[in-house]
Design an enzyme around this catalytic site. Structure first.
Site, PDB file in Angstrom:
ATOM      1  CG  ASN A 263      -1.814   1.131   1.384  1.00  0.00           C
ATOM      2  OD1 ASN A 263      -1.840   2.007   0.525  1.00  0.00           O
ATOM      3  ND2 ASN A 263      -2.573   1.173   2.468  1.00  0.00           N
TER       4      ASN A 263
ATOM      5  CE  LYS B  18      -0.607   2.571   5.248  1.00  0.00           C
ATOM      6  NZ  LYS B  18      -0.576   2.524   6.693  1.00  0.00           N
TER       7      LYS B  18
ATOM      8  CG  HIS C  47      -6.164   1.200   5.149  1.00  0.00           C
ATOM      9  ND1 HIS C  47      -5.652   2.028   6.119  1.00  0.00           N
ATOM     10  CD2 HIS C  47      -5.195   0.285   4.886  1.00  0.00           C
ATOM     11  CE1 HIS C  47      -4.413   1.633   6.422  1.00  0.00           C
ATOM     12  NE2 HIS C  47      -4.119   0.576   5.682  1.00  0.00           N
TER      13      HIS C  47
ATOM     14  CD  GLU D 276      -3.470  -3.196   7.423  1.00  0.00           C
ATOM     15  OE1 GLU D 276      -2.529  -3.454   6.689  1.00  0.00           O
ATOM     16  OE2 GLU D 276      -4.019  -2.075   7.475  1.00  0.00           O
TER      17      GLU D 276
ATOM     18  CB  ILE E 219      -0.825   0.837  11.174  1.00  0.00           C
ATOM     19  CG1 ILE E 219      -1.824  -0.286  10.896  1.00  0.00           C
ATOM     20  CG2 ILE E 219      -0.546   1.645   9.909  1.00  0.00           C
ATOM     21  CD1 ILE E 219      -3.165   0.178  10.346  1.00  0.00           C
TER      22      ILE E 219
ATOM     23  N   GLY F  38       3.216  -3.262  10.555  1.00  0.00           N
ATOM     24  CA  GLY F  38       4.585  -3.446  11.038  1.00  0.00           C
ATOM     25  C   GLY F  38       5.403  -4.512  10.326  1.00  0.00           C
TER      26      GLY F  38
ATOM     27  CB  ALA G  58       2.339   0.863   3.997  1.00  0.00           C
ATOM     28  CB  SER G  59       6.116   2.266   6.784  1.00  0.00           C
ATOM     29  OG  SER G  59       5.780   1.282   7.734  1.00  0.00           O
TER      30      SER G  59
HETATM   31  O1  G3P Z   1      -2.136  -1.030   4.490  1.00  0.00           O
HETATM   32  C1  G3P Z   1      -0.993  -1.449   5.103  1.00  0.00           C
HETATM   33  C2  G3P Z   1      -0.774  -0.856   6.412  1.00  0.00           C
HETATM   34  O2  G3P Z   1      -1.755  -0.155   7.035  1.00  0.00           O
HETATM   35  C3  G3P Z   1       0.327  -1.340   7.236  1.00  0.00           C
HETATM   36  O3  G3P Z   1       1.228  -0.290   7.287  1.00  0.00           O
HETATM   37  O4  G3P Z   1       3.393   0.735   7.474  1.00  0.00           O
HETATM   38  O5  G3P Z   1       2.657  -0.908   9.185  1.00  0.00           O
HETATM   39  O6  G3P Z   1       3.242  -1.693   6.899  1.00  0.00           O
HETATM   40  P1  G3P Z   1       2.722  -0.558   7.739  1.00  0.00           P
END
Ligand code: G3P
Length: 218
Positions: free
Chosen positions: A5, A7, A89, A137, A142, A177, A198-199
Site C-alpha cells: 500500500n 498510502k 482501511h 491490521e 500500523i 509493522g 506499507a512503510s
Molecule cells: O495497508 C498497510 C498498512 O496499514 C500497514 O502499514 O506501514 O505498518 O506496513 P505498515
C-alpha cells in the site's frame, strides 16, 4: 502474496510511485512471488498501464455515478485499469452498509475486494460479506515496525480461523509493522495467505533491497 500500500507517502506518489511499481514488478517476476500494489487514485491510470503486476486502488466510495462531489467509485477505477480496491482501511473507515455495497459492486464488475479490519471480531463480521480478501491490521501496530505476526500472532491465527469458518473461500492477509522476511514467513506459518504492508518498503532507504529481502532474493 504481498500487497504494498503506497498510502499518501511522498515516496509512493507520482514519479516515485511509478518507479516503485516497476521495482515491484521486477522483483515479482524474478522471485515468482505474487506482488501487487495499491496506489493513489491520481497515479492509478499511469501505473496500471505501465506494469504487468496487479494494481489496486486504496479506497473507493460506496456510490454509483451521479451527484457525489469528489467521489471515486468502482466503475471509475475499473475504467483506468485497477484490478480491485482496498476497502475500509483503518485510515479510511466505512460504514458496514458501505463496505457491503463496495464488495458487491466490485464482484459485479469482476474485480477483487480487499476489506481491511482491525481485530478478530470485525474480521469475522466482514467475512460474512464474502469479499475476496480480508486484511486484519491492528491499528496500533500500523507504521510501528513491530510486526503483527510477531507481536500479536494470536490475532492472525484467530482472524484466519474465524474468517474461514464464516466463508471458506475468503483469503486472509495480515498487516501492520511487517518489514522483514521473517515477519512475512511467520504470517504464512500462522495461516495467512499473504501480507499487506506499507512503510517497510515504501519508506525504506533502499526500496528495492527491502522488497528483495522480503521475498528472499537477498
Ligand atoms: O495497508 C498497510 C498498512 O496499514 C500497514 O502499514 O506501514 O505498518 O506496513 P505498515
Amino acid at each position: 502474496m504481498i500487497f504494498i500500500n503506497f498510502k499518501a507517502y511522498k515516496e509512493g506518489f507520482g514519479k516515485n510511485a511509478l518507479e516503485l511499481a516497476k521495482i515491484a514488478e521486477e522483483v515479482a517476476e524474478r522471485s515468482g512471488v505474487y506482488i501487487a500494489v495499491a496506489v493513489n487514485h491520481l497515479d492509478l491510470p499511469v501505473i496500471a498501464k505501465s506494469v504487468r503486476i496487479d494494481v489496486f486502488a486504496q479506497h473507493i466510495d460506496a456510490v454509483e455515478f451521479g451527484s457525489y462531489t469528489g467521489a471515486v467509485n468502482a466503475e471509475m477505477i475499473k475504467e483506468y485499469g485497477a484490478k480491485g480496491s482496498l476497502i475500509n482501511h483503518s485510515e479510511r473507515r466505512l460504514k458496514l452498509a458501505d463496505i457491503d455495497f463496495c464488495v458487491s459492486k466490485l464482484k459485479k464488475l469482476g474485480m477483487i475486494s480487499i476489506v481491511c479490519t482491525n481485530n478478530v471480531a470485525t474480521t469475522a463480521a466482514v467475512s460474512a460479506l464474502k469479499p475476496d480478501f480480508v486484511a486484519v491490521e491492528p491499528p496500533e501496530l500500523i507504521g510501528s515496525g513491530i510486526a503483527v505476526s510477531k507481536a500479536e500472532p494470536e490475532v492472525v491465527e484467530r482472524a484466519v480461523a474465524s474468517a474461514k469458518k464464516i466463508c471458506k473461500e475468503v483469503k486472509v492477509l495480515c498487516g501492520a509493522g511487517i518489514t522483514k522476511r521473517e515477519d512475512y514467513v511467520r504470517a504464512l506459518e500462522l495461516g495467512a495467505d499473504g501480507v499487506l504492508l506499507a512503510s517497510g518498503v515504501v519508506k525504506a532507504k533502499d526500496q528495492k533491497k527491502a522488497l528483495e529481502e522480503l521475498v528472499g532474493l537477498s
